[in-house]
Design an enzyme around this catalytic site. Sequence first.
Site, mmCIF file in Angstrom:
data_model
loop_
_atom_site.group_PDB
_atom_site.id
_atom_site.type_symbol
_atom_site.label_atom_id
_atom_site.label_comp_id
_atom_site.label_asym_id
_atom_site.label_seq_id
_atom_site.Cartn_x
_atom_site.Cartn_y
_atom_site.Cartn_z
ATOM 1 N N CYS B 99 0.849 -1.194 0.000
ATOM 2 C CA CYS B 99 0.000 0.000 0.000
ATOM 3 C C CYS B 99 0.883 1.242 0.000
ATOM 4 O O CYS B 99 2.102 1.157 0.069
ATOM 5 C CB CYS B 99 -0.897 0.011 1.233
ATOM 6 S SG CYS B 99 0.054 -0.022 2.750
ATOM 7 N N CYS B 102 3.498 1.545 2.727
ATOM 8 C CA CYS B 102 4.747 0.807 2.550
ATOM 9 C C CYS B 102 5.747 1.662 1.774
ATOM 10 O O CYS B 102 6.939 1.702 2.103
ATOM 11 C CB CYS B 102 4.511 -0.483 1.767
ATOM 12 S SG CYS B 102 3.263 -1.552 2.475
ATOM 13 N N ASP B 498 -0.991 22.512 -25.019
ATOM 14 C CA ASP B 498 0.112 22.436 -25.959
ATOM 15 C C ASP B 498 -0.491 22.607 -27.352
ATOM 16 O O ASP B 498 -1.680 22.374 -27.543
ATOM 17 C CB ASP B 498 0.803 21.070 -25.814
ATOM 18 C CG ASP B 498 1.927 20.905 -26.812
ATOM 19 O OD1 ASP B 498 2.709 21.854 -26.965
ATOM 20 O OD2 ASP B 498 2.003 19.841 -27.444
ATOM 21 N N ASP B 688 0.828 16.453 -25.578
ATOM 22 C CA ASP B 688 1.379 15.171 -25.987
ATOM 23 C C ASP B 688 2.837 15.394 -26.328
ATOM 24 O O ASP B 688 3.351 16.500 -26.216
ATOM 25 C CB ASP B 688 0.595 14.557 -27.137
ATOM 26 C CG ASP B 688 1.128 14.967 -28.492
ATOM 27 O OD1 ASP B 688 1.041 14.180 -29.423
ATOM 28 O OD2 ASP B 688 1.635 16.113 -28.610
ATOM 29 N N ASP B 692 6.569 17.213 -23.406
ATOM 30 C CA ASP B 692 5.504 17.559 -22.486
ATOM 31 C C ASP B 692 5.455 16.645 -21.275
ATOM 32 O O ASP B 692 4.783 16.953 -20.301
ATOM 33 C CB ASP B 692 4.143 17.489 -23.204
ATOM 34 C CG ASP B 692 3.928 18.682 -24.099
ATOM 35 O OD1 ASP B 692 4.588 19.700 -23.848
ATOM 36 O OD2 ASP B 692 3.115 18.594 -25.022
#
Lengths: 49, 810
Positions: B99, B102, B498, B688, B692
Amino acid sequence: MESLYLLVPLSVGVVIAIGWVFWRALESGQFDDLERPGYSILEDDDLKR
Amino acid sequence: MPAAQCYHCGLLVAEPGRWRAPLLGAPRDFCCAGCEAVAGTIAAAGFERYYETRSAAGTAPAELAPAEELDDPQAQAQFVAATGEHGREASLILDRIRCAACLWLVEQWLRRQPGILRASVNYATRRAHVAWDARSTKLSQLVAAVRAIGYDAYPWDPQRQGAMERGERRKALWRLFVAGFGAMQVMMYAFPAYLDDGGTLPRDVEALFRWASLLLTLPVLLFSCTPFFAAAWQDARHRRISLDTPIALGIAAGFGASAWATLAGSGAVYFDSIAMLVFLLLGARYLELGARQRAARSLDRLARWMPSFALRLAGEAPHKVAVHLLAPGDRVLVPAGERVPADGVVERGASSADESLLTGEARPVRKAAGARLVGGSVNLEQPLVLRVMRVGAETQAAAIGRLVERAAAARPRAVAGADRIARSLTWLVLAVAAAAGLYWQDPWVAIAVLVATCPCALALATPVTLTAASARLLSLGMALTRARALEALERATDVVLDKTGTLTEGRFALARTVPLGALDAQACLQLAGALESASRHPLARAFGGAATAAAVDPLSCPGRGMEGSIDGRRLRIGSESFCRELCEVAPPRAFVPPDASHTPVFLACSTGWLAAFLLTDRLRPEARGLVAGLRNAGLHVHLVSGDQPAVVEACARRLGIECFAGAVAPEGKLEYIARLQGEGRVVLMIGDGLNDAPVLARADVSIAMGGGADAAQLQADLVLTGDSLRGVVAAMRLARRTMRIVRQNFGWALAYNALALPAAAAGWIGPWEAALGMAASSFIVVLNAGRISAPARDQRPWKASTSSYRSQSA
């Protein structure tokens, strides 16, 4: 009512059997890739032959 | 006799017969002991099929060494980067993590080690990024330290990751199914007892049902529940507490009490509630596991931008070598159409390179002798000889990859708030249960408190809702890779867009054809198509499909254009000066493109000019609707691009975006977002491209285009699965609805616990009612989450935005 003494233990056995079948399927890798089978139908096996 | 090739990596075998091993039923030759060993390992693991199904030669990955051998400089070359004289950096995959707590523990533990400079853990990918001083510690000591606290760490190695993932998923699914089968069948046995209104169910039959329930709950408890017990035990040993603690205590106490009631033949049993609770909790965890693994897998693609092999020049003869064997100073041949294997300088040749993976810009960059080439970019036209400057982990592509991981690791602190509430409530529950048990001198009261207020409604409130939202998003064409993104999406005040590949289609298309000679536009287009059909240049793709004939002996002149013969006529297509050399006259009239976003391409024959083509990176049809929709939703829209300022300005003007910036490098985009965040704004980034990727990770929430570079997707919170922006505004609306439902669920779970806790502590409710109350509270939470899947009833502020979005995009 008496039939329950047969049916209840039977149902326990059936659940364990189902669990075992599923475990076999899991270990054979059936659930490792749930996406690939969707694509495999598009893969053209005929070309290799 | 043809020279034999290495069966594993495809290199020429210098000494046939020296390294030979049977594989797939025949003896195979290998080029070296390394390839032989790798192939042997593959065969021993039962993966010989790899050789049958692969479509390209393999690579020879370093074997995972035992901890002490990690300090070997040769082995470290694969995964350790040097920073300064003594500084070292590496990425580690963490194993046996259960989890978020941890991961936090590993991070804290690593930071406490002597000689450690930096340690951060990426929660999405379960990787640790560590930096240490080579004088005072060693990598093997760090790995040993991680092992000392019950976890394991491996240096980054994609094949290991694959095996880990599969094992983890199989086990989780098996646990889920055991709990599911158990829960279904135990519920059947419990049903008669619920219907019994006194005396209709004989005692001995009831005992039979109880024993059957006990038998089937046992595997659920002993096998399916182990993650909860293990986590609770781990927490107890470190004197910490988590949501797993009361779940484990509640399950154990509930089962213990039920088992006692069954053995003693009196008292209440609630095996059905236990099995159902475990099934629901494990179901939520399994879905979470799938989402996390998807995110981690896409990160592995980062390594695949680099080719596996390079052609090293010894004298003038090229030899194929594995990329990790290249050293600075080597001379390498890069054939046209292939990826550049390392950062370096062009020594001979002229060509152009597609650096879009690294810069996001589709325009090819001209490369002549002396120009810098970036590893991972594509050499487009002519072979180049490259002098290697930086290799492996030192390359720019690798540096960007590390930047991505580090940026992502810096984030998840913000989600700690909800956890803290649950944690303090957990303490309260434990204290009240103990106090009530002591006060009444009755363990059943303590169990009732634990079961009734077991914070499972609280634990389910968020994951169940987010899972429903995630499914709904998928039907809207968006994949949610990080559940907490919805929270940030709801709070977003600014959107940074972008340009290339996001608002535009990311490829050149023909905007206009201007005939300059006797031929009409259609005929010119056909000639251009015929000439460009032999070119790899991105601009050439704009003419794709127009050709009906092919040019005779086409010749590519790097950075200038194409030349060829069609019907006996010599033709050139390309830049103005290139065409002018052929026809030797000035263009008929000074041709000026309308604005900087258009790139002109000329066509000429030896007797004169034929045509000018205007190419442009077209705006997506839905871009205008997106910007309008976001503005109507009350968000500030920014356009930040690496493209030329004039192009960016023209694009912003057309879309009605007031804040824009051009010629911004990746670091500049990071600064832009950091500045907005410094002003207290919550930033949504849509983009994208590899440049980026760090920016997407830095933003509070990010959306990547599905058609974009893989790298962008991995750090994005949401990925558009279709190549369209249409889902974005709908996702914003869904995020607001989801967070409202999460808050309702949280409120309900807290209110239920606030009522149930004193009632159970006062001894008013028995274990039976407690279990029912707990199940009902969870059920209501699940039902409420299900409302997300229902079609949205538009809220008033959103109504305006959706209708205008539709009318504009129509």
